[in-house]
Scaffold this motif. Structure first.
Motif, PDB file in Angstrom:
ATOM      1  N   ILE A  25       0.856  -1.192   0.116  1.00  0.00           N
ATOM      2  CA  ILE A  25      -0.195  -0.017  -0.053  1.00  0.00           C
ATOM      3  C   ILE A  25       0.907   1.197  -0.027  1.00  0.00           C
ATOM      4  O   ILE A  25       0.111   2.340  -0.423  1.00  0.00           O
ATOM      5  N   LEU A  26       1.832   1.089   0.630  1.00  0.00           N
ATOM      6  CA  LEU A  26       3.025   2.395   0.493  1.00  0.00           C
ATOM      7  C   LEU A  26       3.233   2.962  -0.851  1.00  0.00           C
ATOM      8  O   LEU A  26       3.462   4.047  -0.902  1.00  0.00           O
ATOM      9  N   SER A  27       2.951   2.143  -1.880  1.00  0.00           N
ATOM     10  CA  SER A  27       3.201   2.571  -3.321  1.00  0.00           C
ATOM     11  C   SER A  27       2.047   3.272  -3.827  1.00  0.00           C
ATOM     12  O   SER A  27       1.941   3.523  -5.019  1.00  0.00           O
ATOM     13  N   ASP A  28       0.747   3.246  -3.165  1.00  0.00           N
ATOM     14  CA  ASP A  28      -0.534   3.601  -3.525  1.00  0.00           C
ATOM     15  C   ASP A  28      -0.456   5.005  -4.108  1.00  0.00           C
ATOM     16  O   ASP A  28       0.048   5.730  -3.314  1.00  0.00           O
ATOM     17  N   ASP A  29      -1.383   5.392  -4.869  1.00  0.00           N
ATOM     18  CA  ASP A  29      -1.545   6.782  -5.354  1.00  0.00           C
ATOM     19  C   ASP A  29      -2.256   7.553  -4.332  1.00  0.00           C
ATOM     20  O   ASP A  29      -1.987   8.772  -4.193  1.00  0.00           O
ATOM     21  N   ALA A  30      -3.198   7.012  -3.151  1.00  0.00           N
ATOM     22  CA  ALA A  30      -3.836   7.716  -2.557  1.00  0.00           C
ATOM     23  C   ALA A  30      -2.944   7.913  -1.080  1.00  0.00           C
ATOM     24  O   ALA A  30      -2.596   7.056  -0.350  1.00  0.00           O
ATOM     25  N   SER A  31      -2.650   9.104  -1.034  1.00  0.00           N
ATOM     26  CA  SER A  31      -1.963   9.493   0.130  1.00  0.00           C
ATOM     27  C   SER A  31      -2.751   9.171   1.630  1.00  0.00           C
ATOM     28  O   SER A  31      -1.877   8.587   2.558  1.00  0.00           O
ATOM     29  N   LEU A  32      -3.720   9.222   1.563  1.00  0.00           N
ATOM     30  CA  LEU A  32      -4.680   8.659   2.961  1.00  0.00           C
ATOM     31  C   LEU A  32      -4.500   7.302   3.059  1.00  0.00           C
ATOM     32  O   LEU A  32      -4.119   6.974   4.338  1.00  0.00           O
ATOM     33  N   LEU A  33      -4.575   6.506   2.243  1.00  0.00           N
ATOM     34  CA  LEU A  33      -4.246   5.015   2.378  1.00  0.00           C
ATOM     35  C   LEU A  33      -2.654   4.667   2.792  1.00  0.00           C
ATOM     36  O   LEU A  33      -2.531   3.920   3.615  1.00  0.00           O
ATOM     37  N   ARG A  34      -1.859   5.547   2.111  1.00  0.00           N
ATOM     38  CA  ARG A  34      -0.340   5.412   2.439  1.00  0.00           C
ATOM     39  C   ARG A  34      -0.229   5.658   4.011  1.00  0.00           C
ATOM     40  O   ARG A  34       0.454   4.898   4.643  1.00  0.00           O
ATOM     41  N   GLY A  35      -1.103   6.951   4.393  1.00  0.00           N
ATOM     42  CA  GLY A  35      -0.739   7.258   5.848  1.00  0.00           C
ATOM     43  C   GLY A  35      -1.227   6.202   6.687  1.00  0.00           C
ATOM     44  O   GLY A  35      -0.586   5.857   7.511  1.00  0.00           O
TER      45      GLY A  35
END
Length: 102
Positions: A25-35
């Motif tokens: 998930i750390l490479s996901d486009d969604a900053s919220l999910l990365r957080g």
């Protein structure tokens, strides 16, 4: 999805089996999910050592983004709220510290 990710961090080392999925998930486009993934990995602690390389990659990418925005005196892209990128970078650094130790 986000609640499940947060719950995994609350479980702590017992959620180590989720580390590969969280690291992805750390490479996901969604900053919220990365957080959310960053906080969960930090909550898992040293048992999340397998995510250190992806976390360090994210740290580097976020630091480079922040530096580029500052150098250009530009506003961050729309997916980031004001100050959100600095918060995410701080959370990444905190998670690395909790996983790798001082």
């Amino acid at each position: 999805g986000e609640q499940l990710i947060e719950t995994l961090g609350g479980i702590g080392p017992g959620a180590a089996c989720a580390v590969p999925s969280l690291a992805a998930i750390l490479s996901d486009d969604a900053s919220l999910l990365r957080g959310h993934a960053v906080r969960a990995l930090g909550g898992i602690g040293p048992a999340a050592a397998g995510a250190l390389d992806p976390l360090r990659d994210l740290e580097r990418r976020e630091a480079e983004r922040i530096e580029a925005w500052r150098a250009a005196s530009a506003e961050p892209p729309a997916e980031y709220e004001q100050g959100e990128q600095e918060v995410l970078l701080g959370e990444v650094r905190g998670a690395i510290h909790r996983i790798a130790g001082p």
